[in-house]
Design an enzyme around this catalytic site. Structure first.
Site, PDB file in Angstrom:
ATOM      1  N   SER A  12       1.342   3.874   0.465  1.00  8.54           N
ATOM      2  CA  SER A  12       2.059   3.901  -0.814  1.00  8.54           C
ATOM      3  C   SER A  12       1.349   4.810  -1.810  1.00  8.54           C
ATOM      4  O   SER A  12       0.125   4.809  -1.907  1.00  8.54           O
ATOM      5  CB  SER A  12       2.124   2.479  -1.366  1.00  8.54           C
ATOM      6  OG  SER A  12       2.819   2.474  -2.583  1.00  8.54           O
TER       7      SER A  12
ATOM      8  N   LYS B 214       6.473   4.340  -2.614  1.00  7.75           N
ATOM      9  CA  LYS B 214       5.776   4.366  -3.903  1.00  7.75           C
ATOM     10  C   LYS B 214       5.834   3.004  -4.590  1.00  7.75           C
ATOM     11  O   LYS B 214       6.912   2.400  -4.682  1.00  7.75           O
ATOM     12  CB  LYS B 214       6.437   5.446  -4.771  1.00  7.75           C
ATOM     13  CG  LYS B 214       5.923   5.545  -6.182  1.00  7.75           C
ATOM     14  CD  LYS B 214       4.540   6.160  -6.252  1.00  7.75           C
ATOM     15  CE  LYS B 214       3.970   6.046  -7.669  1.00  7.75           C
ATOM     16  NZ  LYS B 214       2.511   6.051  -7.676  1.00  7.75           N
TER      17      LYS B 214
ATOM     18  N   GLY C 299      -1.182   5.300 -12.310  1.00  9.63           N
ATOM     19  CA  GLY C 299      -0.733   4.153 -13.098  1.00  9.63           C
ATOM     20  C   GLY C 299       0.673   3.689 -12.776  1.00  9.63           C
ATOM     21  O   GLY C 299       1.437   3.334 -13.670  1.00  9.63           O
ATOM     22  N   LEU C 300       0.989   3.698 -11.471  1.00 12.17           N
ATOM     23  CA  LEU C 300       2.249   3.102 -10.992  1.00 12.17           C
ATOM     24  C   LEU C 300       3.496   3.743 -11.597  1.00 12.17           C
ATOM     25  O   LEU C 300       4.435   3.051 -11.976  1.00 12.17           O
ATOM     26  CB  LEU C 300       2.266   1.590 -11.252  1.00 12.17           C
ATOM     27  CG  LEU C 300       1.252   0.754 -10.472  1.00 12.17           C
ATOM     28  CD1 LEU C 300       1.271  -0.692 -10.956  1.00 12.17           C
ATOM     29  CD2 LEU C 300       1.535   0.810  -8.972  1.00 12.17           C
TER      30      LEU C 300
ATOM     31  N   ASN D 235       6.516  -1.453  -1.069  1.00 13.40           N
ATOM     32  CA  ASN D 235       5.311  -1.751  -1.844  1.00 13.40           C
ATOM     33  C   ASN D 235       5.706  -2.193  -3.251  1.00 13.40           C
ATOM     34  O   ASN D 235       6.411  -1.491  -3.958  1.00 13.40           O
ATOM     35  CB  ASN D 235       4.409  -0.515  -1.895  1.00 13.40           C
ATOM     36  CG  ASN D 235       3.074  -0.805  -2.549  1.00 13.40           C
ATOM     37  OD1 ASN D 235       2.980  -0.960  -3.752  1.00 13.40           O
ATOM     38  ND2 ASN D 235       2.036  -0.893  -1.725  1.00 13.40           N
TER      39      ASN D 235
ATOM     40  N   CYS E 176      -3.908  -2.708  -7.802  1.00 15.05           N
ATOM     41  CA  CYS E 176      -3.909  -1.396  -8.469  1.00 15.05           C
ATOM     42  C   CYS E 176      -4.995  -1.364  -9.536  1.00 15.05           C
ATOM     43  O   CYS E 176      -4.977  -2.175 -10.465  1.00 15.05           O
ATOM     44  CB  CYS E 176      -2.560  -1.082  -9.106  1.00 15.05           C
ATOM     45  SG  CYS E 176      -2.605   0.524  -9.942  1.00 15.05           S
TER      46      CYS E 176
ATOM     47  N   ILE F 160      -7.927  -1.063   2.473  1.00 11.77           N
ATOM     48  CA  ILE F 160      -8.253  -1.340   1.087  1.00 11.77           C
ATOM     49  C   ILE F 160      -7.428  -0.446   0.150  1.00 11.77           C
ATOM     50  O   ILE F 160      -7.056   0.674   0.530  1.00 11.77           O
ATOM     51  CB  ILE F 160      -9.765  -1.072   0.799  1.00 11.77           C
ATOM     52  CG1 ILE F 160     -10.147   0.365   1.136  1.00 11.77           C
ATOM     53  CG2 ILE F 160     -10.633  -2.049   1.541  1.00 11.77           C
ATOM     54  CD1 ILE F 160     -11.575   0.768   0.754  1.00 11.77           C
ATOM     55  N   ASN F 161      -7.168  -0.940  -1.064  1.00 11.94           N
ATOM     56  CA  ASN F 161      -6.716  -0.074  -2.135  1.00 11.94           C
ATOM     57  C   ASN F 161      -7.924   0.781  -2.555  1.00 11.94           C
ATOM     58  O   ASN F 161      -8.980   0.703  -1.927  1.00 11.94           O
ATOM     59  CB  ASN F 161      -6.175  -0.925  -3.297  1.00 11.94           C
ATOM     60  CG  ASN F 161      -5.185  -0.150  -4.163  1.00 11.94           C
ATOM     61  OD1 ASN F 161      -5.412   1.013  -4.489  1.00 11.94           O
ATOM     62  ND2 ASN F 161      -4.095  -0.791  -4.547  1.00 11.94           N
TER      63      ASN F 161
ATOM     64  N   GLY G 245      -9.901   8.847   0.080  1.00 12.66           N
ATOM     65  CA  GLY G 245     -10.333   9.980   0.888  1.00 12.66           C
ATOM     66  C   GLY G 245     -11.428   9.566   1.854  1.00 12.66           C
ATOM     67  O   GLY G 245     -11.883   8.416   1.845  1.00 12.66           O
TER      68      GLY G 245
END
Lengths: 307, 244
Positions: free
Chosen positions: A21, A45, A72-73, A100, A131, A192-193, A218
């Site tokens: 996402s 997204k 920021g979504l 998501n 987030c 993980i986020n 990354g």
């Protein structure tokens, strides 16, 4: 089923590779570059109840082995996603979609899922309680086991489809959060986020990101992600979607050995729009090299090898 | 978008801040003025977006300011070395709107995309006026190249060391039909206030992907949120919310 096939919460995947996402939009724009039905699935997204522009720019900074983002979504809101974005995606993608979902309150998450329930092609909900780039929501649900429990159990009540909790690495004890989600009825865990980070511009002496901080992703985060997948795999019975810096077929295999049933590819898509496809195409050759007949044979194998 | 492996033909410094690089290997890529390429640089994670200065057959010309280690790396490359380049990114200028007497305004590192545009508009036999704004004579580049194309060239320098003393806004002609502008934000915002003819601006932002996936370079416009990399980098004047 082929050598690459796996399964996620009872839904078969032709291969384990899922664009993450926030790095793949709503998918259809990538269909200009290749047939996105080659993917295992895709996680669209991050969608919130109401439209969001997100944070001011600059939202992107670079670092060694990765990048920071503080988008920021940004998204058009659940209703527009359902009525405008998903119809475009469905024209070019025929597999189950990973939806998501993010929010700023428990009821935000619940209402968003309720709206998206109208779309039959959604296979899983990936509930983003992680987030790092929004205030008063997002990560605050994923850093406290009882708050995570509340969001996941509430969403659980409004859908029969698999619910996957997407966890933040910015916690002291990832295992306690994962266990709380499992107890709340989650069918899977994704992690993980991004890791919270920061850069400073030496000329202006100010943060590069308008949001001051941003999420690191990354190749730099891969070992952290791998360690957390390994720890969570040992602690829960539900399947895991592993992500964090995956950019090669070797990374996919390593993540699956740590305990992932499927993987998400994130930042790699941003520097090479063909990255997810290239990884899928490389998998058989790399499996050959390491004597792997079927990917499903290696899920969590590292823990067994140790014993 | 097309992914190309391109070969460096030449690199030269135009002055102490700008460099010109010629690359071969465009192949079937169609280069439209105002679009950009995104270059993978060995040792750096994100690509570097650079606007197209010129395209001739298989050869792509980039002119860029050396601002950091990535562009420094590019400026030190040698003929024969290769680069992974994503081409055909962004929307580019709308040349159909030019009218008979288009005005092209470039400021500093915003000048290069005006070159391809001037070349194309002159081929369509438009009467092209180009204003090139620099800080001073020591930062000037490409003024003769623009003259060789056959454009009417007006140079401005902030310190008065060449051309008209002042900013590009001090040299605006009154008889043009449409404008195309690329340069630093203060220059573009001043033009937005001063020019009463229609036109378009090329914008810049830190980008993640450069092809619309990450939402890293979004901007609010009159038509809602737009991605500078994919919906731009060129935006019509009336789309922008620059009133204040």
């Amino acid at each position: 089923m082929g050598r690459l096939s796996t399964e996620l919460c009872g839904i078969p995947l032709e291969n384990p590779v899922i664009p993450a996402s926030g790095t793949f939009g709503f998918g259809y724009e990538f269909a200009e570059y290749y047939d996105i039905n080659r993917l295992g699935s895709l996680s669209f997204k991050g969608t919130t109840l109401n439209p969001r522009f997100g944070n001011p720019t600059p939202r992107i900074a670079e670092c060694t082995g990765g990048m920071l983002n503080a988008v920021g979504l940004q998204n058009p809101g659940a209703r527009a996603v359902l009525e405008e974005e998903l119809p475009k995606l469905k024209k070019v993608f025929s597999k189950p979609i990973m939806a998501n979902v993010s929010g700023f309150s428990v009821s935000d998450y619940v209402e968003t899922v309720r709206i998206l329930e109208a779309e039959k092609q959604i296979g899983w909900y990936e509930i983003n309680i992680s987030c790092p780039n929004v205030h008063g929501g997002g990560m605050s649900f994923g850093t406290d086991p009882s708050a995570a429990f509340e969001v996941i159990s509430s969403v659980r009540q409004v859908t029969d489809r698999p619910v996957i909790a997407k966890l933040s690495p910015n916690v002291t004890d990832i295992v306690s959060i994962a266990r709380a989600c499992e107890k709340a009825g989650a069918d899977g865990i994704s992690l993980i986020n991004t890791l919270l980070g920061m850069r400073i511009d030496l000329r202006t002496r100010k943060p590069i990101l308008a949001n001051t901080t941003g999420g690191l992703s990354g190749p730099a985060v891969f070992p952290v992600a791998l360690r957390m997948v390994y720890q969570v795999h040992k602690a829960v019975r539900i399947p895991i979607v592993g992500m964090g810096g995956i950019s090669t077929a070797e990374d996919v295999i390593e993540m699956m050995m740590a305990g992932a049933s499927a993987v998400e590819v994130g930042a790699a898509n941003l520097i090479d729009p063909y990255a997810s496809l290239r990884i899928i195409e490389d998998l058989p050759r790399v499996m050959e090299r390491y004597g792997i007949e079927k990917l499903s044979d290696i899920i969590g194998v590292t823990e067994q090898e140790k014993m | 978008m097309k992914q190309k492996t391109m070969t460096v033909q030449s690199v030269r410094r135009l002055n102490h801040t700008m460099a010109e690089m010629k690359l071969s290997g465009l192949g079937d890529a169609v280069i439209h003025p105002g679009t950009f390429v995104n270059i993978q640089i060995p040792g750096y994670f994100l690509r570097r977006p650079i606007s197209v200065c010129a395209a001739d057959g298989d050869i792509l010309t980039l002119v860029f300011r050396i601002v950091g280690k990535g562009t420094e790396y590019l400026s030190a490359m040698h003929a024969g070395e290769t680069l992974d380049v994503l081409t055909e990114l962004g929307n580019g200028y709308d040349m159909k709107k030019a009218g008979d007497r288009p005005l092209l305004i470039g400021g500093g590192a915003g000048i290069p995309p005006m070159y391809a545009l001037a070349e194309r508009l002159l081929k369509e036999e438009k009467r092209v006026t180009v204003i090139l704004g620099f800080n001073g004579k020591d930062e000037m580049f490409y003024t003769e190249e623009f003259e060789r194309l056959g454009a009417k060239v007006i140079v401005t320098t902030v310190d008065g060391s060449a051309g008209i003393r002042g900013f590009v806004t001090d040299a605006l002609p009154s008889d043009c039909t449409y404008f195309y502008a690329c340069g630093p934000a203060p220059m573009e915002k001043a033009l937005y206030r001063l020019l009463d003819i229609p036109g378009e601006f090329s914008l810049e932002e830190r980008m993640g992907c450069g092809f619309g996936a990450c939402m890293g370079c979004s901007m609010e416009t009159r038509n809602g949120p737009r991605r500078i990399c994919r919906d731009g980098p060129v935006f019509a004047k009336e789309e922008l919310l620059w009133e204040d």
